[in-house]
Design an enzyme around this catalytic site. Sequence first.
Site, short mmCIF file in Angstrom:
data_model
loop_
_atom_site.label_atom_id
_atom_site.label_comp_id
_atom_site.label_asym_id
_atom_site.label_seq_id
_atom_site.Cartn_x
_atom_site.Cartn_y
_atom_site.Cartn_z
N GLU A 9 -21.49 6.14 -18.89
CA GLU A 9 -21.96 4.78 -18.57
C GLU A 9 -23.27 4.93 -17.83
O GLU A 9 -23.31 5.45 -16.72
CB GLU A 9 -20.91 4.06 -17.71
CG GLU A 9 -21.08 2.55 -17.71
CD GLU A 9 -21.97 2.06 -16.59
OE1 GLU A 9 -23.14 1.69 -16.89
OE2 GLU A 9 -21.53 2.04 -15.44
N CYS A 66 -25.70 -1.65 -12.06
CA CYS A 66 -26.13 -1.40 -13.43
C CYS A 66 -26.19 -2.67 -14.26
O CYS A 66 -26.91 -2.75 -15.25
CB CYS A 66 -25.21 -0.37 -14.10
SG CYS A 66 -23.47 -0.88 -14.18
N GLU A 93 -14.80 1.56 -20.91
CA GLU A 93 -13.78 1.66 -19.88
C GLU A 93 -13.09 0.30 -19.76
O GLU A 93 -13.67 -0.74 -20.05
CB GLU A 93 -14.40 2.07 -18.54
CG GLU A 93 -14.98 3.48 -18.55
CD GLU A 93 -15.67 3.85 -17.25
OE1 GLU A 93 -15.09 4.62 -16.48
OE2 GLU A 93 -16.80 3.35 -17.03
N ASN A 100 -24.32 3.70 -6.12
CA ASN A 100 -24.54 2.26 -5.90
C ASN A 100 -23.26 1.51 -5.55
O ASN A 100 -23.27 0.57 -4.75
CB ASN A 100 -25.21 1.64 -7.12
CG ASN A 100 -24.37 1.74 -8.38
OD1 ASN A 100 -23.69 2.74 -8.61
ND2 ASN A 100 -24.42 0.71 -9.21
#
Length: 486
Positions: free
Chosen positions: A250, A284, A465, A152
């Site tokens: 993630e 996301c 992160e 993405n």
Amino acid sequence: MDSVLILENFIDGSFEGCEFHIDSYCPATGQINARIPDSGKMEMNQAVKAAKRAFPFWSSLSFGARGDYLLKVADLLEARLEEFAKAESRDQGKPTWLTRNMDIPRAVLNLRHFAHAIPHHLNTSSVKPELGVVNYTTREPVGVAGLISPWNLPLYLLTFKLGPALITGNTVVAKPSEMTSVTAWMLCKLFQEVGLPDGVVNMVFGNGPNAGEALVVHPDVPIISFTGSTATGKHIALATAPLFKKMSLEMGGKNAAVVFSDCDLESCVSTMLRSSFINQGQVCLCTSKIFVHRFVFEDFIEKFVNAARSLKIGDPREEDVFMGALNSKPHMEKVKRYIGYAKEDGGNILCGEGVDMLNVPEHNKGGYFVRPTVITGLSDDSRCMQEEIFGPVTCITSFDTEEEVISRVNNSEYGLCASVWTSNLGLAHRMAHSLKVGTVWTNCWLVRDLDMPFGGVKKSGIGREGTQDSYEFYTDAKTICTKISN
């Protein structure tokens, strides 16, 4: 028809051909854009061997020396921004204006930020005069880092992993998505151009079951960073559990927005439009369900649907196109399937797929386009309210009380992010503390600070992160105790 790119793996500083290939399609036309190496265990073993061999030298360099390489790559990437922006748009399906203004500049920022920020993190020390000792800590690179990035935000998220992994002294074997590998391959040319030592970065292309599996279970890869679906993340966790690797996952999200009646409705609608449909809803962090207070529900619906209908969908190269194509035909079919589920579950399709005409240029007729779709009338336990769709589909429902909406938002297997819209600062803070997610935005969305932790809870992920969190993830702490007096 544009020429088809033939990609090669980048192993030990050289581009290596592969016997078998995977066709990668241009989402806006449905035509083949590139042929990707269909790598497997053999190619992955070669890459890991090269990275392992390069690790002692690379990890022995100073932060400054390693950072210089990252900064030189960032400069080259910035100088060739337009070339990379066009390639990313064609490969991924998003508008070129978006790759030009978001994806590639963010990739440049990722490399520069970590090159500059991480070297300034301090270790800790403790003097114990009564024992005659001094304790201090060091943080040491883990080894060969396996990086798996999604389709993405291809270069954006790849560099978000590469930057901290490399500056902390790890060597890398990366596997980008087989659907969006072109800019990763182009980036390898920049590594070669700046003279990055052989084996420090290796890029192996291929699909998850072959190349990805070979990477995550390789015994010489002690650390894995993955961004992608929850289903794949679960598989990686199960596959690597016996190997006790360091892991950052993630994964998916089913992100909610909560709109209170005292908010700035115009600003809210404008931002929610972007948070629901930017990048075709394939972020996301995108908003996929909106809880609106009953007092402003009808007003919000009218404004939001009218705004969604006004968005232009079409050729990603056109500057006034807001939404391009979904990334692949199977993904388009999945999104349309969920819209079908909404109808089955009693939802009302207010605009978008199946309601409004899709008009795209003739040369885009074979592309993977879906209009921005707004759905109401669904129960909280329906499929479209609970499961990740990852497309331009937003479900809107009403609520009455603060306590009610907190419970309803938290009724989810996911916990990546949420946004809250209110002019009441106390209410905003109460909501932020009550929602079980990794990030809460108040009266804004996708305002990111790389120094802040990023990640989710529940099925949205494990680990964080960001500057400090990535520094800690890509290094191991060591305590050293030295006797200095009797």
